[in-house]
Design a protein around this motif. Structure first.
Motif, short mmCIF file in Angstrom:
data_model
loop_
_atom_site.label_atom_id
_atom_site.label_comp_id
_atom_site.label_asym_id
_atom_site.label_seq_id
_atom_site.Cartn_x
_atom_site.Cartn_y
_atom_site.Cartn_z
N ASP A 32 0.90 -1.09 -0.07
CA ASP A 32 0.03 -0.10 0.01
C ASP A 32 1.01 1.36 0.14
O ASP A 32 0.38 2.22 -0.37
CB ASP A 32 -0.94 0.07 1.25
CG ASP A 32 -2.15 -0.91 1.01
OD1 ASP A 32 -2.41 -1.37 -0.12
OD2 ASP A 32 -2.79 -1.34 2.00
N CYS A 33 1.92 1.22 0.85
CA CYS A 33 2.79 2.47 0.91
C CYS A 33 3.78 2.86 -0.24
O CYS A 33 3.98 3.85 -0.50
CB CYS A 33 3.56 2.45 2.18
SG CYS A 33 2.71 2.20 3.52
N PHE A 34 4.18 1.67 -1.16
CA PHE A 34 5.40 2.17 -2.04
C PHE A 34 4.92 1.09 -3.46
O PHE A 34 5.67 1.42 -4.27
CB PHE A 34 6.52 1.56 -1.33
CG PHE A 34 7.16 2.62 -0.30
CD1 PHE A 34 7.54 3.81 -0.64
CD2 PHE A 34 6.99 2.36 0.85
CE1 PHE A 34 8.16 4.76 0.26
CE2 PHE A 34 7.57 3.05 1.84
CZ PHE A 34 8.15 4.27 1.55
N PRO A 39 6.99 0.94 -8.39
CA PRO A 39 6.50 -0.41 -8.83
C PRO A 39 7.71 -1.54 -9.26
O PRO A 39 7.56 -2.67 -9.04
CB PRO A 39 5.64 -0.12 -9.83
CG PRO A 39 5.94 1.13 -10.38
CD PRO A 39 6.32 1.80 -9.09
N GLU A 40 8.75 -0.75 -9.61
CA GLU A 40 9.88 -1.35 -10.29
C GLU A 40 10.67 -2.17 -9.02
O GLU A 40 11.38 -3.18 -9.41
CB GLU A 40 10.79 -0.85 -11.15
CG GLU A 40 11.66 0.36 -10.43
CD GLU A 40 10.59 1.61 -9.92
OE1 GLU A 40 11.12 2.62 -9.29
OE2 GLU A 40 9.46 1.54 -10.48
N ILE A 41 10.64 -1.54 -7.80
CA ILE A 41 11.21 -2.23 -6.75
C ILE A 41 10.26 -3.13 -5.99
O ILE A 41 10.79 -4.15 -5.47
CB ILE A 41 11.90 -0.93 -5.86
CG1 ILE A 41 12.90 -0.37 -6.88
CG2 ILE A 41 12.20 -1.52 -4.54
CD1 ILE A 41 13.66 0.98 -6.00
N CYS A 47 8.30 -7.99 -1.48
CA CYS A 47 7.30 -7.76 -0.24
C CYS A 47 7.75 -9.07 0.55
O CYS A 47 7.59 -8.82 1.80
CB CYS A 47 6.10 -7.57 -0.75
SG CYS A 47 5.29 -6.01 -1.45
N ALA A 48 7.87 -10.24 -0.32
CA ALA A 48 8.08 -11.52 0.55
C ALA A 48 9.11 -11.38 1.25
O ALA A 48 9.45 -11.75 2.51
CB ALA A 48 8.05 -12.42 -0.26
N LEU A 49 10.56 -10.76 0.81
CA LEU A 49 11.61 -10.49 1.55
C LEU A 49 11.35 -9.71 2.54
O LEU A 49 12.14 -9.68 3.49
CB LEU A 49 12.71 -10.02 0.33
CG LEU A 49 13.17 -10.91 -0.76
CD1 LEU A 49 13.93 -10.46 -1.75
CD2 LEU A 49 14.05 -12.16 -0.17
N PHE A 50 10.81 -8.74 2.54
CA PHE A 50 10.43 -7.68 3.51
C PHE A 50 9.92 -8.43 4.77
O PHE A 50 10.35 -8.21 5.73
CB PHE A 50 9.42 -6.55 2.93
CG PHE A 50 9.14 -5.70 3.98
CD1 PHE A 50 9.97 -5.02 4.88
CD2 PHE A 50 7.80 -5.40 4.51
CE1 PHE A 50 9.71 -4.11 5.75
CE2 PHE A 50 7.30 -4.57 5.63
CZ PHE A 50 8.52 -3.89 6.15
N ALA A 107 15.16 6.23 -1.44
CA ALA A 107 15.77 6.51 -0.24
C ALA A 107 14.49 6.59 0.88
O ALA A 107 14.65 5.99 2.02
CB ALA A 107 16.35 8.15 -0.22
N PRO A 108 13.28 7.16 0.44
CA PRO A 108 12.22 7.10 1.55
C PRO A 108 12.06 5.45 1.85
O PRO A 108 11.70 5.03 3.07
CB PRO A 108 11.03 7.71 1.09
CG PRO A 108 11.74 8.70 -0.11
CD PRO A 108 12.72 8.03 -0.62
N LEU A 109 11.99 4.80 0.86
CA LEU A 109 11.84 3.13 1.02
C LEU A 109 12.83 2.56 1.94
O LEU A 109 12.34 2.07 2.94
CB LEU A 109 11.79 2.41 -0.27
CG LEU A 109 11.55 0.99 -0.41
CD1 LEU A 109 10.31 0.31 0.48
CD2 LEU A 109 11.76 0.42 -1.61
#
Length: 279
Positions: A32-34, A39-41, A47-50, A107-109
């Motif tokens: 939702d946030c990024f 979208p390329e990151i 998301c699974a790695l996060f 950077a924000p991510l």
């Protein structure tokens, strides 16, 4: 001793509420946030790695903070967990920066991920430090019984954390939908959804109307930005307040004097003797 117990319960419940809220919705938070702005990151794999990184931070927090607690003291370590509150507080500005300033890149991510991992590390460290701290205050012979009662705070947090996050996200979603609806032509809205604008809330509750399908009806010349990244602002500010409350509880806890500790031991001994005599 009763006040100390309630303060310890506040430490447990506050830190666990924030930690469990994040862990329960890690993938959804990242998406939702990024996902819209990067979208390329922010791919399904990322998301699974996060989510895996959150689990790793939880595990490492239990090891790292336990070692730190032996070095600087358990109370000081619990006070160090107060850093989770400002970490939580800066997340909404980071998310907004990612959406409004694309020149900042990832950077924000990176700041978002670092803040989240720090919060979860403190959550994991809670279970490494708190049992030993309880033993320091009440004595090792009483620690098991008191920790068992403190886990009631964890049980409440297991319900409150994910529930609060879901409720506040839903509130944010409704606010965004209501705002977008004001930018849509009423005739276009009725033609698309088969109901007038007055039925907006009912259509939203049935998931007929969403942020994405309203965005498709907004005239492009209005330059409306996808508001999905704003859904968690209230959530993170609320969690920051809860973590600040837990930090205040940590600051207020004090060791028991010998007289009070002896009274606690005598009460526990009397209770055990009474239970044995009844059997």
């Amino acid at each position: 001793p009763i006040l100390q117990f309630w303060l310890l319960l506040g430490i447990m419940a506050g830190n666990a509420t924030a930690g469990l809220g994040i862990i329960s919705s890690g993938k959804l938070l990242m998406t939702d946030c990024f996902a819209v702005t990067l979208p390329e990151i922010v791919t399904p794999t990322a998301c699974a790695l996060f989510v895996s990184a959150l689990a790793g931070a939880n595990t490492l927090g239990r090891l790292k903070w336990g070692i730190i607690g032996d070095k600087i003291g358990r109370r000081n370590t619990l006070l160090a967990f107060a850093m989770a509150s400002p970490a939580c507080f800066v997340i909404p500005p980071l998310i907004s920066a990612g959406a409004s300033m694309p020149e900042m890149g990832a950077a924000p991510l990176a700041g978002f991920v670092a803040s989240m991992l720090g919060i979860i590390s403190c959550y994991g460290g809670l279970f490494a430090v708190l049992p030993a701290y309880v033993a320091d205050i009440y004595g090792a012979q009483n620690a098991g019984a008191i920790m068992g009662r403190l886990l009631c705070g964890y049980s409440a947090a297991a319900i409150a954390g994910p529930g609060m996050l879901a409720a506040l996200r839903s509130r944010g979603d409704w606010t965004a939908v209501s705002d977008l609806a004001t930018k849509v032509d009423p005739h276009t809205f009725e033609k698309t959804f088969g109901a007038p604008m007055e039925n907006l809330q009912e259509l939203w509750e049935k998931k007929t109307v969403s942020i994405q399908n309203l965005l498709s009806l907004v005239p492009p010349e209005m330059g409306v930005v996808d508001p999905t990244h704003t859904l968690y602002a209230t959530t993170f500010y609320t969690m920051s307040g809860i973590l600040a409350g837990a930090a205040m509880c940590s600051w207020l806890v004090r060791p028991l004097d010998q007289k009070t500790l002896k009274r606690v031991v005598d009460m526990r001994t009397a209770s055990s003797s009474s239970s044995a005599s009844k059997k």
